[in-house]
Design a protein around this motif. Structure first.
Motif, PDB file in Angstrom:
ATOM      1  N   UNK A  82     -12.494 -10.436  82.414  1.00 31.36           N
ATOM      2  CA  UNK A  82     -12.875  -9.267  83.217  1.00 31.36           C
ATOM      3  C   UNK A  82     -13.567  -8.223  82.345  1.00 31.36           C
ATOM      4  N   UNK A  83     -13.022  -7.977  81.148  1.00 28.13           N
ATOM      5  CA  UNK A  83     -13.616  -6.983  80.241  1.00 28.13           C
ATOM      6  C   UNK A  83     -15.018  -7.407  79.800  1.00 28.13           C
ATOM      7  N   UNK A  84     -15.174  -8.683  79.473  1.00 29.43           N
ATOM      8  CA  UNK A  84     -16.483  -9.165  79.015  1.00 29.43           C
ATOM      9  C   UNK A  84     -17.501  -9.099  80.156  1.00 29.43           C
ATOM     10  N   UNK A  88     -17.816  -4.897  78.197  1.00 25.41           N
ATOM     11  CA  UNK A  88     -17.169  -4.324  77.007  1.00 25.41           C
ATOM     12  C   UNK A  88     -17.528  -5.097  75.740  1.00 25.41           C
ATOM     13  N   UNK A  89     -17.795  -6.389  75.873  1.00 22.47           N
ATOM     14  CA  UNK A  89     -18.251  -7.207  74.746  1.00 22.47           C
ATOM     15  C   UNK A  89     -18.932  -8.439  75.343  1.00 22.47           C
ATOM     16  N   UNK A  90     -19.720  -9.161  74.543  1.00 22.05           N
ATOM     17  CA  UNK A  90     -20.487 -10.286  75.097  1.00 22.05           C
ATOM     18  C   UNK A  90     -19.572 -11.424  75.579  1.00 22.05           C
ATOM     19  N   UNK A  91     -19.949 -12.038  76.691  1.00 24.32           N
ATOM     20  CA  UNK A  91     -19.131 -13.144  77.217  1.00 24.32           C
ATOM     21  C   UNK A  91     -19.100 -14.324  76.234  1.00 24.32           C
ATOM     22  N   UNK A  92     -20.114 -14.441  75.369  1.00 25.64           N
ATOM     23  CA  UNK A  92     -20.105 -15.519  74.359  1.00 25.64           C
ATOM     24  C   UNK A  92     -18.819 -15.507  73.539  1.00 25.64           C
ATOM     25  N   UNK A  93     -18.317 -14.292  73.295  1.00 26.35           N
ATOM     26  CA  UNK A  93     -17.130 -14.155  72.457  1.00 26.35           C
ATOM     27  C   UNK A  93     -15.911 -14.835  73.079  1.00 26.35           C
ATOM     28  N   UNK A  94     -15.922 -14.949  74.411  1.00 25.99           N
ATOM     29  CA  UNK A  94     -14.750 -15.497  75.104  1.00 25.99           C
ATOM     30  C   UNK A  94     -14.390 -16.901  74.603  1.00 25.99           C
ATOM     31  N   UNK A  95     -15.407 -17.666  74.179  1.00 27.64           N
ATOM     32  CA  UNK A  95     -15.123 -19.024  73.731  1.00 27.64           C
ATOM     33  C   UNK A  95     -14.398 -19.044  72.381  1.00 27.64           C
ATOM     34  N   UNK A  96     -14.309 -17.889  71.731  1.00 25.42           N
ATOM     35  CA  UNK A  96     -13.584 -17.805  70.457  1.00 25.42           C
ATOM     36  C   UNK A  96     -12.149 -17.305  70.614  1.00 25.42           C
ATOM     37  N   UNK A 110      -5.263  -3.833  70.404  1.00 22.97           N
ATOM     38  CA  UNK A 110      -6.238  -2.740  70.351  1.00 22.97           C
ATOM     39  C   UNK A 110      -7.498  -3.137  69.584  1.00 22.97           C
ATOM     40  N   UNK A 111      -7.482  -4.319  68.961  1.00 24.54           N
ATOM     41  CA  UNK A 111      -8.696  -4.824  68.330  1.00 24.54           C
ATOM     42  C   UNK A 111      -9.783  -5.114  69.362  1.00 24.54           C
ATOM     43  N   UNK A 112      -9.389  -5.294  70.614  1.00 19.60           N
ATOM     44  CA  UNK A 112     -10.324  -5.719  71.655  1.00 19.60           C
ATOM     45  C   UNK A 112     -10.903  -4.495  72.361  1.00 19.60           C
ATOM     46  N   UNK A 113     -12.243  -4.329  72.368  1.00 21.60           N
ATOM     47  CA  UNK A 113     -12.837  -3.174  73.052  1.00 21.60           C
ATOM     48  C   UNK A 113     -12.421  -3.150  74.526  1.00 21.60           C
ATOM     49  N   UNK A 114     -11.936  -2.010  74.993  1.00 21.31           N
ATOM     50  CA  UNK A 114     -11.533  -1.875  76.391  1.00 21.31           C
ATOM     51  C   UNK A 114     -10.042  -2.015  76.610  1.00 21.31           C
ATOM     52  N   UNK A 115      -9.330  -2.536  75.616  1.00 19.40           N
ATOM     53  CA  UNK A 115      -7.878  -2.690  75.778  1.00 19.40           C
ATOM     54  C   UNK A 115      -7.195  -1.357  75.470  1.00 19.40           C
ATOM     55  N   UNK A 116      -6.332  -0.926  76.383  1.00 19.63           N
ATOM     56  CA  UNK A 116      -5.670   0.367  76.218  1.00 19.63           C
ATOM     57  C   UNK A 116      -4.309   0.272  75.548  1.00 19.63           C
TER      58      UNK A 116
END
Lengths: 281, 314
Positions: A82-84, A88-96, A110-116
């Motif tokens: 949902x964030x990607x 908030x960050x590229x969907x490509x990252x999701x595969x990692x 909190x390393x993840x952009x958008x995570x509160x």
């Protein structure tokens, strides 16, 4: 519901469908993760991030943003998707997901952009959400705070401490959503701990209770609108859902709570079913 | 030695009130112990910024995390046994891991809680908190140092664990002294042995050193207020200078000051040492000073340990 166009509903359904597809892709690539409780929460996350919440993907720490706490942290695949998709960050990252090279930790960090809020140890997210809601009141800010809880998760005592306190503090800017998919890691929830009557319990703890079908986009939107009308009372939305929703062999079983598709055949079946669903939207 | 005594808890409450007047972002939480921890003093003056959540230590730590994530400088207080034991997982997951600006200030650390007995005498908290990545641990030595430490942690981005004890403590530092985070304070120099103590035990170490001096043994006394990160330099310096270290703490001898000092010595300058503290036993009810004598943690107990060390050193 004149305010929700059929185009909007279709768009949100497509996003939920995309969240499902990413959940399968991510957990299969990671060879681990929690598809069951991610698939059950796809519509809820789609509505929150693409309709309800005021957020700015370009400025994830924007002070006036609405806050979201994924208290059931194991639904991270759906959350990250949902964030990607929201930017908030590229969907490509999701595969990692879950890989050493990535910031996409197994559970929200909190390393993840958008995570509160960091979550993963169940039962704690609602307390953090209370802290955020109290801060909004102190600072006279209008942002709202949402927490998504698992039904198994509410077996934790900390949740009921938080439930009492949120009502005591009259936090009408706080919404808890319970993903009531009836299944936890080991078994059906009611074979582990009898949770019903859930509506009465939350009502007795001082919350405004709304019960909906958690896969129905219109019902989710209406419940969130209704929550905005609450005065001096927090709202809990009990979202009745299906564990593993959208992938037939994952539905209504504990087996895929914390297990990805087990082989290529299972993977292909899951993707095919999700793509078939998309064509029908 | 003639000392004036002052309650460290009261110094904490007063400092919170002063900080509250200076800064809008200070908020304080407690879990139904505010009249004991003295956070009630803050609550009386700033009711809007004080959250007494009732008997919910776990919920309190989670709420503290949410407030800190929203820009507040948070103080959360309870007794040490509940703040670190009862709510350990919340402190770990919701405060230490996201590295949030929460200062956990616990009162009633150690066996010197006294009459309440073992259930309330927390002798594992320093170990629990030192084991957490991102957590820093401070044990102030007297009310003057409490004021400095509370001001220091309020000026930093948390998380910190600050451990206070119940009884009034002798004022052995002056209001003009400076608190340097991560640096120990040499209270008395000596040649034959170095006593490294923390919190309530530092005054007993000074009493012991005075008596040892009369008996011809020259003991240095070091106040180790910061337990994590620990002052390696002074430990190595005094191990080299004296060849023997005695650690003293109102805590289990496992996982506390003694263990931290031993780690430094083993890695940097192996030397003889002995640990004075709770001998891996739960405490029992009694007056706090009687308990220190009973467990060999008063000046007489320290003298005994020093003499034993002097024997093995030969």
């Amino acid at each position: 519901m004149s305010e929700i166009s059929s185009e909007k509903i279709r768009k949100l359904k497509l996003i939920a469908n995309e969240i499902r597809e990413w959940t399968i892709k991510m957990t299969y690539a990671a060879k681990s993760g929690h598809p069951g409780g991610s698939l059950s929460a796809a519509e809820i996350l789609a509505v929150l991030y693409f309709h309800e919440m005021k957020v700015d993907p370009q400025n994830p720490e924007w002070e006036d943003r609405d806050r979201f706490v994924l208290s059931k942290g194991h639904a991270s695949p759906a959350y990250y998707a949902a964030l990607a998709l929201r930017g908030f960050f590229p969907t490509d990252e999701l595969m990692n997901f879950r890989k050493l090279s990535s910031f996409l930790q197994g559970h929200p960090s909190l390393m993840v952009p958008g995570v509160d809020m960091c979550t993963g140890s169940l039962g704690q997210g609602l307390s953090a959400a209370i802290g955020m809601a109290l801060a909004a009141k102190l600072d006279k800010k209008s942002y709202r705070v949402y927490a998504l809880l698992g039904d198994g998760e509410i077996e934790e005592g900390n949740i009921w401490e938080a439930a009492m306190t949120a009502a005591t503090r009259k936090l009408d800017n706080l919404v808890a959503i319970i993903d009531r998919n009836m299944i936890q890691l080991d078994d059906f929830t009611d074979r582990m701990v009898v949770l019903d009557p859930l509506e009465e319990k939350w009502n007795a703890f001082g919350w405004r209770v709304l019960s909906i079908n958690g896969h129905d986009i219109v019902q989710i939107i209406r419940a969130l609108n209704e929550a905005r009308r609450s005065v001096s009372q927090p709202t809990v939305i009990i979202a009745h859902t299906v564990k593993g929703k959208g992938v037939s062999y994952m539905e209504n079983t504990a087996k895929y709570h914390g297990k990805p598709p087990q082989n290529e055949e299972e993977y292909n079946t899951a993707i095919k079913e999700i793509e078939d669903e998309r064509r029908g939207i | 030695m003639k000392w004036k005594y002052e309650s460290p808890r009261k110094a904490y409450g007063e400092t919170l009130v002063a900080l509250g007047r200076e800064r809008e972002d200070i908020v304080v939480l407690d879990a139904d112990l505010s009249t004991s921890t003295k956070t009630a003093m803050f609550g009386k003056e700033f009711p809007d910024r004080f959250f007494n959540v009732g008997l919910q230590e776990q919920n309190m730590m989670g709420i503290a995390a949410g407030l800190a994530r929203s820009g507040k400088t948070v103080f959360a207080s309870s007794f040490a046994v509940f703040a670190t034991g009862r709510a350990y997982d919340q402190v770990r997951q919701s405060i230490a891991y996201p590295k949030l600006n929460v200062n956990i200030v616990a009162t009633h650390g150690g066996v010197t809680v006294g009459e309440d007995g073992a259930s309330h005498q927390m002798i594992e908290d320093i170990g629990l908190m030192c084991g957490l990545p991102n957590m820093r641990v401070i044990v102030p030595v007297d009310a003057n140092e409490v004021r400095r430490v509370i001001r220091f942690v309020a000026s930093q981005n948390g998380p910190f664990y600050v451990r206070l004890t119940r009884p009034a403590l002798p004022l052995i530092t002056s209001p003009e002294d400076e608190f340097v985070f991560g640096k120990a304070m040499l209270m008395r120099d000596g040649e034959d042995v170095a006593i490294i103590a923390t919190g309530i035990e530092v005054s007993y170490a000074l009493l012991a050193a005075e008596q040892l001096h009369k008996e011809g043994i020259s003991a240095a006394v070091i106040n180790m207020s910061t337990i994590k990160p620990i002052d390696k330099e002074i430990i190595v310096k005094y191990a080299r200078k004296t060849g023997g270290i005695v650690t003293v703490e109102d805590h289990n001898i496992y996982n506390g000051l003694g263990s931290r000092v031993a780690e430094v010595l083993v890695e940097h300058y192996p030397a003889r040492m002995l640990r004075v503290g709770m001998p891996d036993k739960f405490g029992r009810s009694g007056r706090w000073d009687e308990l220190l004598a009973y467990y060999g943690m008063d000046d007489a107990g320290i003298i005994k340990a020093v003499k034993k060390l002097m024997e093995v050193k030969k």
